[in-house]
Design an enzyme around this catalytic site. Structure first.
Site, PDB file in Angstrom:
ATOM      1  N   HIS A 110       0.819  -1.200   0.000  1.00 15.91           N
ATOM      2  CA  HIS A 110       0.000   0.000   0.000  1.00 15.91           C
ATOM      3  C   HIS A 110       0.861   1.261   0.000  1.00 15.91           C
ATOM      4  O   HIS A 110       1.906   1.320   0.633  1.00 15.91           O
ATOM      5  CB  HIS A 110      -0.939  -0.001   1.207  1.00 15.91           C
ATOM      6  CG  HIS A 110      -0.221  -0.008   2.520  1.00 15.91           C
ATOM      7  ND1 HIS A 110       0.309  -1.156   3.064  1.00 15.91           N
ATOM      8  CD2 HIS A 110       0.068   0.988   3.394  1.00 15.91           C
ATOM      9  CE1 HIS A 110       0.888  -0.861   4.212  1.00 15.91           C
ATOM     10  NE2 HIS A 110       0.751   0.429   4.442  1.00 15.91           N
ATOM     11  N   ASN A 111       0.405   2.253  -0.741  1.00 17.26           N
ATOM     12  CA  ASN A 111       1.037   3.578  -0.852  1.00 17.26           C
ATOM     13  C   ASN A 111       2.351   3.576  -1.625  1.00 17.26           C
ATOM     14  O   ASN A 111       2.973   4.632  -1.783  1.00 17.26           O
ATOM     15  CB  ASN A 111       1.315   4.210   0.527  1.00 17.26           C
ATOM     16  CG  ASN A 111       0.086   4.299   1.392  1.00 17.26           C
ATOM     17  OD1 ASN A 111      -1.036   4.401   0.887  1.00 17.26           O
ATOM     18  ND2 ASN A 111       0.266   4.240   2.701  1.00 17.26           N
TER      19      ASN A 111
END
Length: 361
Positions: free
Chosen positions: A262-263
């Protein structure tokens, strides 16, 4: 079937000999038959031509095709690069993959609010969610799912079993191989009190009391943004961001079973080989190559044009144009010295033991 001259023209290379020979397929020199184009891209493969029955081949400059018993040849200055064009010419038709005609297969489930270009092809048992959009000439093969609000650009191919999550955006001309998952929730958890991981990072020890740890999920409110001309391998997984999107830049290629956390942000024209793992919030620059089974720690930043060797463990800041290997990853010269030193250790220990025996205290 195309002729040798037509293939050469399509590749931008020179054809010599009987260039009107018709070619049915590209083949390995050892198994190539009379109607095949043998891919003799280096000296080893040139030697194999005698084991097959090819009359035409792709050769490097300076190789005498007539002396090899061939009737025709295509001369490729960069032979391996020629593979890209040749394999594109002879790839199997999409119909072999089960692609339907334009429109949706009767067994597909398409939400009425989804926008699908009339030229798109939707295969059997595909599910397309509310508000999803699929642009011109894209192909979604059997049992793939497109989440609500997701966008698929023009000329994409989604192979069987691909999962595209809600609000994911995929650019034009992307190819996603079977069972890849784009837009699953990120692996992000936190403890009510200071946990073992935080303590281990800061002090190198795990305090008493962590046995009662309860993990609370940090939910993923972002999505995933995939650029144009991206290829994602079978079983790869790209997690949605926490509050901002996880991103993969234009032209990047991800091999089978690659994991993007994520990210994370992957730049343009990167190459991530099989089983590479990129942890959350890592930033990978443009044109970075990461060898198979390498791991990139969370919040790591890797500069443009870096090459990471296979099975490396990377953390911290990496300068552009670095060549790193090992765990923890070190510059190539250093890791080579470390490996060589380790190989010398047994001999060094034997020498020390011999000296002690010869000169006892």
């Amino acid at each position: 079937m195309p002729s040798v001259s037509e293939i050469a023209k399509g590749l931008g290379f020179e054809a010599v000999g009987d260039t009107d020979l018709a070619i049915a397929r590209a083949a390995h020199p050892r198994i190539a038959g009379p109607s095949d184009l043998a891919l003799a891209l280096d000296a080893k493969h040139v030697r194999m031509l005698g084991e097959g029955g090819a009359r035409a081949a792709i050769l490097s400059p300076g190789v005498d095709f007539a002396a090899l018993g061939l009737e025709a040849a295509i001369i490729a200055p960069r032979a391996r690069y020629a593979m890209a064009g040749v394999t594109q010419m002879f790839q199997r038709p999409l119909d072999d993959l089960g692609a339907p005609e334009a429109g949706a297969h009767p067994s597909a489930v398409v939400d009425p609010s989804a926008e699908i270009d009339p030229s798109a092809r939707i295969g059997p048992l595909v599910v397309v969610g509310a508000g999803a959009r699929i642009e011109a000439r894209s192909i979604v093969l059997a049992q793939a799912t497109i989440g609500s609000g997701a966008e698929i650009g023009a000329d994409c191919i989604l192979h069987p079993g691909v999962r595209v999550g809600a609000r994911v955006r995929i650019g034009a001309r992307c190819q996603i191989h079977p069972n890849a998952v784009i837009g699953a929730d990120g692996f992000s958890f936190v403890t009510p009190e200071r946990g073992s991981v935080e303590s281990a990072r800061e002090t190198g020890a795990v305090p008493v009391g962590t046995e009662s740890t309860v993990w609370a999920r940090i939910h993923s409110l972002g999505a995933v943004k995939i650029g144009d001309d991206v290829e994602i391998g079978a079983g790869a997984a790209i997690d949605r961001g926490t509050v901002a999107d996880t991103e993969v830049g234009d032209g990047s290629k991800l091999d089978n079973q690659v994991q993007i956390g994520h990210n994370a942000r992957v730049g343009r024209n990167c190459l991530l080989c099989g089983q590479v793992g990129v942890a959350g919030s890592a930033v990978i620059g443009d044109r970075v190559v990461i060898g198979g089974q390498a791991g990139v720690a969370d919040h790591t930043e890797i500069g443009d044009d870096t090459v990471i060797m296979a099975s490396s463990g990377v953390s911290g800041q990496v300068k552009p144009r670095s060549v790193l290997g090992g765990t923890p990853a070190l510059p190539r010269e250093e890791i080579t010295q470390v490996v060589m030193s380790m190989r010398r250790l047994p001999r060094l220990l034997r020498d020390v033991a011999a000296l002690k025996k010869r000169f006892p205290e």
